[in-house]
Enzyme design. Structure first.
Site, PDB file in Angstrom:
ATOM      1  N   GLU A   5     -11.408  11.729  -1.499  1.00  0.00           N
ATOM      2  CA  GLU A   5     -10.329  11.324  -0.580  1.00  0.00           C
ATOM      3  C   GLU A   5      -9.286  12.426  -0.442  1.00  0.00           C
ATOM      4  O   GLU A   5      -9.263  13.384  -1.219  1.00  0.00           O
ATOM      5  CB  GLU A   5      -9.673  10.029  -1.069  1.00  0.00           C
TER       6      GLU A   5
ATOM      7  N   LYS B  23      -4.455   1.869 -10.631  1.00  0.00           N
ATOM      8  CA  LYS B  23      -3.314   2.656 -11.125  1.00  0.00           C
ATOM      9  C   LYS B  23      -2.426   1.780 -12.003  1.00  0.00           C
ATOM     10  O   LYS B  23      -2.170   0.620 -11.707  1.00  0.00           O
ATOM     11  CB  LYS B  23      -2.543   3.232  -9.948  1.00  0.00           C
TER      12      LYS B  23
HETATM   13  N1  PSU Z   1      -5.795   8.162  -7.068  1.00  0.00           N
HETATM   14  C1  PSU Z   1      -4.964   9.100  -7.582  1.00  0.00           C
HETATM   15  N2  PSU Z   1      -3.841   9.419  -6.865  1.00  0.00           N
HETATM   16  C2  PSU Z   1      -3.554   8.830  -5.635  1.00  0.00           C
HETATM   17  C3  PSU Z   1      -4.451   7.847  -5.096  1.00  0.00           C
HETATM   18  C4  PSU Z   1      -5.551   7.552  -5.871  1.00  0.00           C
HETATM   19  O1  PSU Z   1      -5.201   9.640  -8.690  1.00  0.00           O
HETATM   20  O2  PSU Z   1      -2.545   9.162  -5.010  1.00  0.00           O
HETATM   21  C5  PSU Z   1      -4.144   7.202  -3.742  1.00  0.00           C
HETATM   22  C6  PSU Z   1      -5.436   6.675  -3.119  1.00  0.00           C
HETATM   23  O3  PSU Z   1      -5.582   7.281  -1.862  1.00  0.00           O
HETATM   24  C7  PSU Z   1      -5.242   5.175  -2.997  1.00  0.00           C
HETATM   25  C8  PSU Z   1      -3.761   5.096  -2.771  1.00  0.00           C
HETATM   26  O4  PSU Z   1      -5.989   4.635  -1.953  1.00  0.00           O
HETATM   27  O5  PSU Z   1      -3.277   6.049  -3.739  1.00  0.00           O
HETATM   28  C9  PSU Z   1      -3.239   3.671  -2.936  1.00  0.00           C
HETATM   29  O6  PSU Z   1      -2.086   3.533  -2.147  1.00  0.00           O
HETATM   30  P1  PSU Z   1      -1.499   2.057  -1.807  1.00  0.00           P
HETATM   31  O7  PSU Z   1      -1.123   1.514  -3.149  1.00  0.00           O
HETATM   32  O8  PSU Z   1      -0.310   2.329  -0.911  1.00  0.00           O
HETATM   33  O9  PSU Z   1      -2.587   1.294  -1.141  1.00  0.00           O
END
Ligand code: PSU
Ligand code: MN
Length: 295
Positions: A21, A153
């Site tokens: 990604e 996360k």
């Molecule tokens: N994994 C990481 N760092 C990131 C992300 C994933 O180590 O920044 C990103 C991914 O693109 C994931 C996003 O889809 O964070 C999630 O964002 P949100 O919580 O706004 O959906």
């Protein structure tokens, strides 16, 4: 959709491809580590015998596989938008440049014919009373791919996220671990559905899912390498302070996750950043092995 020549050739000849990604490059990591990491992840996938396909939207065109200059553009341009699936059509119609999240990357990669995707941590259900649920979750529920990550996360409501995965029939596997990892931390106290000790075991379950005509992803979770794990005491402190800061500054929506990641890195003297990079690299390495085992 524009598929880079080497990615296209690999897909046509059934060679291994790993999707990556771009939100992690544009919004998840600071400069200069973001570009270094983007390049390193592609290199690790290549060293593992697979072709990397980093996904992004450039001038309104979904791209599968990027040039070196594209990675640089995404890493250095502050105007790059963070695009989830709801934004893809707007970005296309308005010729935007944007980075793709887990949700929008797997949407595009699956339609390009890619079976394996690697990232750091997936989005999930945020803490707090407003139900802020990442679009990563519903996309995982309807995309039959192998998604290699280090769990949701740690900023998220992990028990609620784990429940959501279960309710929506997303099989959660632990790769050489017995509980679901939580991004910077090897432990969450939350269960996995099955343990893998080899790439072949992932492939067996993926094949069985397809045989059953299941549409959901196989989430393969890998703990952050031991030497890069952020110790619980430090992690709990910087996480609590970062969540407080986000609330004080009323940060929400698409800005919340990048804000929390940056805050935690600043408050931990880079310990969380080092963990993030280490787990991204480890996940890319195992994803390449799984993609090869799929042959
Ligand atoms: N994994 C990481 N760092 C990131 C992300 C994933 O180590 O920044 C990103 C991914 O693109 C994931 C996003 O889809 O964070 C999630 O964002 P949100 O919580 O706004 O959906
Ligand atoms: Mn959200």
């Amino acid at each position: 959709m524009l598929i880079k020549a080497d990615v296209r050739t690999s897909l046509e000849t059934n060679q291994p491809v790993v999707a990556l990604e771009s939100t992690v490059i544009a919004h998840g990591l600071p400069r200069p580590q973001n570009l270094e990491t983007a390049r390193r992840l592609e290199e690790i996938v290549r060293e593992g015998g697979a072709v990397p396909a980093t996904v992004a939207m450039l001038a309104g065109e979904p791209r599968v596989g990027l040039e070196r200059s594209d990675l640089e553009f995404l890493a250095h341009n502050p105007e790059i938008k963070k695009l989830s699936v709801r934004d893809l059509a707007i970005a296309m119609a308005r010729h935007w440049n944007g980075a793709t999240t887990v949700a929008s990357t797997i949407w595009i990669a699956h339609r390009a014919g890619i079976k394996v995707f690697a990232t750091g941590g997936i989005g999930g259900i945020h803490r707090g009373s407003l139900p802020d649920v990442s679009a990563d979750l519903p996309e995982l529920a309807r995309t039959p791919m192998i998604v290699v990550c280090s769990g949701p996360k740690v900023v998220l409501d992990l028990p609620a996220t784990r429940e959501w995965l279960e309710t929506n029939s997303i099989t959660v596997a632990g790769y050489e671990c017995d509980e679901m990892p939580a991004f910077y931390s090897r432990e969450s106290g939350l269960p996995i559905d099955v343990r893998f000790d080899s790439p072949e075991e992932a492939v067996e379950i993926y094949r069985a899912q397809r045989e059953l005509a299941l549409n959901s992803a196989l989430l393969v979770t890998l703990p952050v390498p031991r030497e890069a794990e952020v110790q619980a005491k430090l992690l709990n402190r910087v996480l609590a302070d970062s969540l407080d800061q986000a609330e004080r500054e009323k940060i929400g929506g698409r800005d919340l996750t990048p804000f929390l990641l940056a805050q935690m890195s600043a408050r931990s003297d880079g310990a969380t950043l080092r963990a993030n990079i280490a787990l991204l690299e480890n996940n890319a390495r195992i994803a390449a092995r799984i993609a090869r085992a799929l042959l």
